[in-house]
Design an enzyme around this catalytic site. Structure first.
Site, PDB file in Angstrom:
ATOM      1  N   ARG A  26      -1.572  21.453  17.198  1.00 31.67           N
ATOM      2  CA  ARG A  26      -1.748  22.107  16.216  1.00 31.67           C
ATOM      3  C   ARG A  26      -2.622  23.433  16.455  1.00 31.67           C
ATOM      4  O   ARG A  26      -3.240  24.113  15.469  1.00 31.67           O
ATOM      5  CB  ARG A  26      -2.204  21.565  14.964  1.00 31.67           C
ATOM      6  CG  ARG A  26      -1.484  20.526  14.607  1.00 31.67           C
ATOM      7  CD  ARG A  26      -0.468  20.813  13.411  1.00 31.67           C
ATOM      8  NE  ARG A  26       0.458  19.914  12.935  1.00 31.67           N
ATOM      9  CZ  ARG A  26       0.329  19.194  11.938  1.00 31.67           C
ATOM     10  NH1 ARG A  26      -0.692  19.461  10.934  1.00 31.67           N
ATOM     11  NH2 ARG A  26       1.086  18.176  11.635  1.00 31.67           N
ATOM     12  N   ARG A  30      -3.549  26.222  10.288  1.00 34.65           N
ATOM     13  CA  ARG A  30      -4.520  26.772   9.242  1.00 34.65           C
ATOM     14  C   ARG A  30      -6.036  27.181   9.533  1.00 34.65           C
ATOM     15  O   ARG A  30      -6.620  27.844   8.797  1.00 34.65           O
ATOM     16  CB  ARG A  30      -4.507  25.848   7.988  1.00 34.65           C
ATOM     17  CG  ARG A  30      -3.091  25.615   7.480  1.00 34.65           C
ATOM     18  CD  ARG A  30      -2.847  24.442   6.677  1.00 34.65           C
ATOM     19  NE  ARG A  30      -2.809  23.290   7.289  1.00 34.65           N
ATOM     20  CZ  ARG A  30      -2.612  22.187   6.625  1.00 34.65           C
ATOM     21  NH1 ARG A  30      -2.641  22.184   5.310  1.00 34.65           N
ATOM     22  NH2 ARG A  30      -2.498  20.971   7.640  1.00 34.65           N
ATOM     23  N   ARG A  39       1.304  33.343   7.317  1.00 36.11           N
ATOM     24  CA  ARG A  39       2.194  32.386   6.321  1.00 36.11           C
ATOM     25  C   ARG A  39       2.049  33.107   5.017  1.00 36.11           C
ATOM     26  O   ARG A  39       3.206  33.070   4.357  1.00 36.11           O
ATOM     27  CB  ARG A  39       1.256  31.254   6.440  1.00 36.11           C
ATOM     28  CG  ARG A  39       1.959  29.961   5.613  1.00 36.11           C
ATOM     29  CD  ARG A  39       1.268  28.711   5.277  1.00 36.11           C
ATOM     30  NE  ARG A  39       0.077  28.930   4.628  1.00 36.11           N
ATOM     31  CZ  ARG A  39      -0.973  28.156   4.470  1.00 36.11           C
ATOM     32  NH1 ARG A  39      -0.694  26.970   4.841  1.00 36.11           N
ATOM     33  NH2 ARG A  39      -1.943  28.340   3.584  1.00 36.11           N
ATOM     34  N   ASP A  76       8.262  22.051  13.199  1.00 35.96           N
ATOM     35  CA  ASP A  76       7.578  21.103  12.910  1.00 35.96           C
ATOM     36  C   ASP A  76       8.911  19.897  13.167  1.00 35.96           C
ATOM     37  O   ASP A  76       9.876  20.241  13.353  1.00 35.96           O
ATOM     38  CB  ASP A  76       7.707  21.024  11.214  1.00 35.96           C
ATOM     39  CG  ASP A  76       6.717  19.704  10.626  1.00 35.96           C
ATOM     40  OD1 ASP A  76       5.402  20.105  10.597  1.00 35.96           O
ATOM     41  OD2 ASP A  76       7.407  18.917  10.141  1.00 35.96           O
ATOM     42  N   TYR A 153       9.431   9.134   7.669  1.00 35.18           N
ATOM     43  CA  TYR A 153       9.339  10.326   6.600  1.00 35.18           C
ATOM     44  C   TYR A 153      10.720  10.024   5.702  1.00 35.18           C
ATOM     45  O   TYR A 153      10.831  10.318   4.427  1.00 35.18           O
ATOM     46  CB  TYR A 153       9.260  11.394   7.131  1.00 35.18           C
ATOM     47  CG  TYR A 153       7.871  11.664   7.420  1.00 35.18           C
ATOM     48  CD1 TYR A 153       6.941  12.293   6.620  1.00 35.18           C
ATOM     49  CD2 TYR A 153       7.520  11.814   8.987  1.00 35.18           C
ATOM     50  CE1 TYR A 153       5.509  12.458   6.877  1.00 35.18           C
ATOM     51  CE2 TYR A 153       6.301  12.092   9.434  1.00 35.18           C
ATOM     52  CZ  TYR A 153       5.247  12.396   8.416  1.00 35.18           C
ATOM     53  OH  TYR A 153       3.939  12.722   8.663  1.00 35.18           O
TER      54      TYR A 153
HETATM   55  O1  CP3 Z   1       0.993  22.060  17.639  1.00 37.32           O
HETATM   56  C1  CP3 Z   1       1.387  23.038  17.285  1.00 37.32           C
HETATM   57  O2  CP3 Z   1       0.535  24.113  17.097  1.00 37.32           O
HETATM   58  C2  CP3 Z   1       2.814  23.378  16.768  1.00 37.32           C
HETATM   59  C3  CP3 Z   1       2.935  22.821  15.727  1.00 37.32           C
HETATM   60  C4  CP3 Z   1       3.393  21.815  14.843  1.00 37.32           C
HETATM   61  C5  CP3 Z   1       3.219  21.677  13.603  1.00 37.32           C
HETATM   62  N1  CP3 Z   1       3.857  20.393  13.123  1.00 37.32           N
HETATM   63  C6  CP3 Z   1       2.903  22.601  12.606  1.00 37.32           C
HETATM   64  C7  CP3 Z   1       2.490  22.445  11.152  1.00 37.32           C
HETATM   65  C8  CP3 Z   1       3.722  20.421  15.404  1.00 37.32           C
HETATM   66  C9  CP3 Z   1       3.475  19.838  16.816  1.00 37.32           C
HETATM   67  C10 CP3 Z   1       3.850  19.749  14.373  1.00 37.32           C
HETATM   68  C11 CP3 Z   1       4.302  18.087  14.473  1.00 37.32           C
HETATM   69  C12 CP3 Z   1       4.140  17.267  13.259  1.00 37.32           C
HETATM   70  N2  CP3 Z   1       4.437  17.464  11.762  1.00 37.32           N
HETATM   71  C13 CP3 Z   1       3.834  16.007  13.315  1.00 37.32           C
HETATM   72  C14 CP3 Z   1       3.307  14.996  14.373  1.00 37.32           C
HETATM   73  C15 CP3 Z   1       2.232  15.649  15.051  1.00 37.32           C
HETATM   74  C16 CP3 Z   1       1.003  14.994  14.160  1.00 37.32           C
HETATM   75  O3  CP3 Z   1       0.322  15.979  13.609  1.00 37.32           O
HETATM   76  O4  CP3 Z   1       0.913  13.745  14.169  1.00 37.32           O
HETATM   77  C17 CP3 Z   1       3.823  15.427  11.953  1.00 37.32           C
HETATM   78  C18 CP3 Z   1       3.640  14.158  11.659  1.00 37.32           C
HETATM   79  C19 CP3 Z   1       4.326  16.405  11.201  1.00 37.32           C
HETATM   80  C20 CP3 Z   1       4.728  16.384   9.680  1.00 37.32           C
HETATM   81  C21 CP3 Z   1       4.002  17.301   8.919  1.00 37.32           C
HETATM   82  N3  CP3 Z   1       4.004  18.815   8.802  1.00 37.32           N
HETATM   83  C22 CP3 Z   1       2.572  17.197   8.279  1.00 37.32           C
HETATM   84  C23 CP3 Z   1       1.967  15.484   8.199  1.00 37.32           C
HETATM   85  C24 CP3 Z   1       2.121  18.360   7.838  1.00 37.32           C
HETATM   86  C25 CP3 Z   1       0.731  18.497   7.283  1.00 37.32           C
HETATM   87  C26 CP3 Z   1       0.757  18.532   5.754  1.00 37.32           C
HETATM   88  C27 CP3 Z   1      -0.436  19.059   4.908  1.00 37.32           C
HETATM   89  O5  CP3 Z   1      -0.423  19.631   3.981  1.00 37.32           O
HETATM   90  O6  CP3 Z   1      -1.527  18.508   5.730  1.00 37.32           O
HETATM   91  C28 CP3 Z   1       3.040  19.138   8.229  1.00 37.32           C
HETATM   92  C29 CP3 Z   1       2.651  20.642   7.899  1.00 37.32           C
HETATM   93  C30 CP3 Z   1       2.643  21.465   9.060  1.00 37.32           C
HETATM   94  N4  CP3 Z   1       3.140  21.505  10.277  1.00 37.32           N
HETATM   95  C31 CP3 Z   1       1.520  22.569   9.157  1.00 37.32           C
HETATM   96  C32 CP3 Z   1       1.493  23.240  10.208  1.00 37.32           C
HETATM   97  C33 CP3 Z   1       0.738  24.308  10.838  1.00 37.32           C
HETATM   98  C34 CP3 Z   1       0.654  22.892   8.016  1.00 37.32           C
HETATM   99  C35 CP3 Z   1       1.527  23.433   6.981  1.00 37.32           C
HETATM  100  C36 CP3 Z   1       0.790  24.744   6.326  1.00 37.32           C
HETATM  101  O7  CP3 Z   1       0.486  25.836   7.040  1.00 37.32           O
HETATM  102  O8  CP3 Z   1       0.642  24.893   5.178  1.00 37.32           O
END
Ligand code: CP3
Length: 355
Positions: A26, A30, A39, A76, A153
């Site tokens: 990640r 954020r 964003r 994602d 999910y």
């Molecule tokens: O690593 C990186 O920089 C690449 C980007 C990346 C994102 N999601 C961006 C993201 C990667 C590799 C993921 C994978 C992902 N997404 C996983 C597996 C890795 C892990 O963290 O366990 C999972 C379980 C998800 C599903 C998901 N998407 C979740 C649980 C969330 C968070 C929700 C929250 O509000 O906390 C997301 C959203 C997400 N994916 C964000 C980012 C930067 C945040 C969204 C935002 O900007 O509002």
């Protein structure tokens, strides 16, 4: 195409490097004000993912700040369920939601394998845009969720603490569960192969919820499907190896089994001692990890101490990619991420052969 800084790719293949490569799960996210600004321009997170120029822009943001050894595609794992028609939304503070979850065995029969150059074209366009913006500077990591984590999910309709719906489904409807995991394994395989064709240099499978399963269920419902996916990936593109990384959060008890599915590297979370993990996997795979993301909340001096301890615990030799044990959290001060990366640069050369 030769990558100028191939430290990450070499370490994933357990080849000699002059220092330990480092990137952050990640790393575009954020905690960076420039990410929040992009964003806001996009309107929301999913629009950001679905607009290749903006996905490319945020992928490059952490690289402009820090001397990282890799870019990771900004996207994602839930792009696949979305492309399967489940209706994804991701709202700040609520997390991911699927409007049309799988509730009955019959729902599985309606799922098809999305076309990576069709419904998921925006991801491949983002890969091509990032590849062209990066040039040969750094490797680009592509990724997908594991079939089990995606199924969680799709069965829960969103995040969960206990995964009761997903687990009830695998125990009550094992045949439908296997059909679901099978179609997901095919979809993930096609998706990762398309990312490789579009220009990624390494791939990572995120099995975020594998650790929620029992040992037996993990092998049957998660590991077996990741093994199938790894087996379908091309070993090389243009004569260069494309390394694969498998990360099961909470997978510590099963490291030996994970290391034997054909991947090049295994990600470990912070609950594992990395010296112990190294002994257990031997020379089979490289290891990626495993600083507790919460350490980045502490003062930079403390961060450096913790980085030093992980490098010392891994010890001399190759096959280590420094990373967090899970994603960086939004509360982290970017300068603390910088302190971690700087410490890896300064302290790790002593552990490699040229010293
Ligand atoms: O690593 C990186 O920089 C690449 C980007 C990346 C994102 N999601 C961006 C993201 C990667 C590799 C993921 C994978 C992902 N997404 C996983 C597996 C890795 C892990 O963290 O366990 C999972 C379980 C998800 C599903 C998901 N998407 C979740 C649980 C969330 C968070 C929700 C929250 O509000 O906390 C997301 C959203 C997400 N994916 C964000 C980012 C930067 C945040 C969204 C935002 O900007 O509002």
């Amino acid at each position: 195409m030769k990558i100028d800084n191939d430290c990450l790719l070499r370490a994933l293949l357990r080849q000699p490097v002059v220092r330990t490569p480092v990137w952050l799960m990640r790393q575009a996210g954020r905690y960076l004000p420039e990410y929040r600004a992009t964003r806001a321009r996009a309107g929301d997170f999913l629009t950001l993912c679905k607009t290749p120029e903006l996905a490319c822009e945020v992928t490059l943001q952490p690289l402009a700040r820090f001397p990282l050894d890799a870019a990771i595609l900004f996207s994602d794992i839930l792009t696949i369920p979305d492309a399967m028609g489940l209706g994804l939304s991701i709202d700040e503070g609520i997390g991911p939601r699927l409007a049309r979850p799988i509730v009955a065995p019959g729902d599985v029969d309606r799922l098809g394998v999305p076309d990576p150059e069709g419904e998921l074209r925006y991801v491949m366009d983002a890969v091509r845009a990032i590849r062209s913006a990066l040039g040969t500077r750094l490797p680009l990591i592509g990724f997908a969720g594991s079939p089990w984590t995606l199924a969680c999910y799709m069965l829960e309709g969103g995040g969960s603490r206990e995964f009761h719906r997903a687990k009830r489904f695998v125990y009550d409807e094992p045949r439908a569960a296997h059909r679901l995991l099978e179609v997901l394994a095919r979809a993930v395989g096609v998706y990762l192969r398309a990312q490789i064709a579009a220009g990624v240099d390494a791939v990572m499978v995120f099995d975020t919820w594998g650790g929620a399963l029992s040992a037996r269920a993990y092998r049957e419902f998660s590991l077996a499907y990741m093994e199938r996916i790894i087996a379908t990936l091309p070993r090389e593109r243009d004569g260069r190896r494309i390394p694969s990384i498998v990360f099961t959060k909470g997978g510590g008890p099963w490291l030996e089994a994970i290391a034997s599915i054909g991947c090049d590297a295994v990600g470990i979370d912070w609950t594992q001692a990395i010296d112990d993990a190294r002994r257990r996997v031997g020379s089979r795979v490289a290891l990626q990890g495993n600083l507790d993301p919460a350490v980045l909340l502490a003062a930079p001096a403390r961060i450096e101490t913790e980085v030093a301890a992980i490098l010392a615990d891994f010890g001399h030799g190759d096959g280590h990619v420094f990373n967090l044990g899970h994603g960086i959290t939004p509360q982290v001060d970017p300068s603390h991420a910088g302190a971690m990366i700087e410490a890896v640069h300064r302290l790790s050369p002593a552990y490699h052969r040229s010293h």
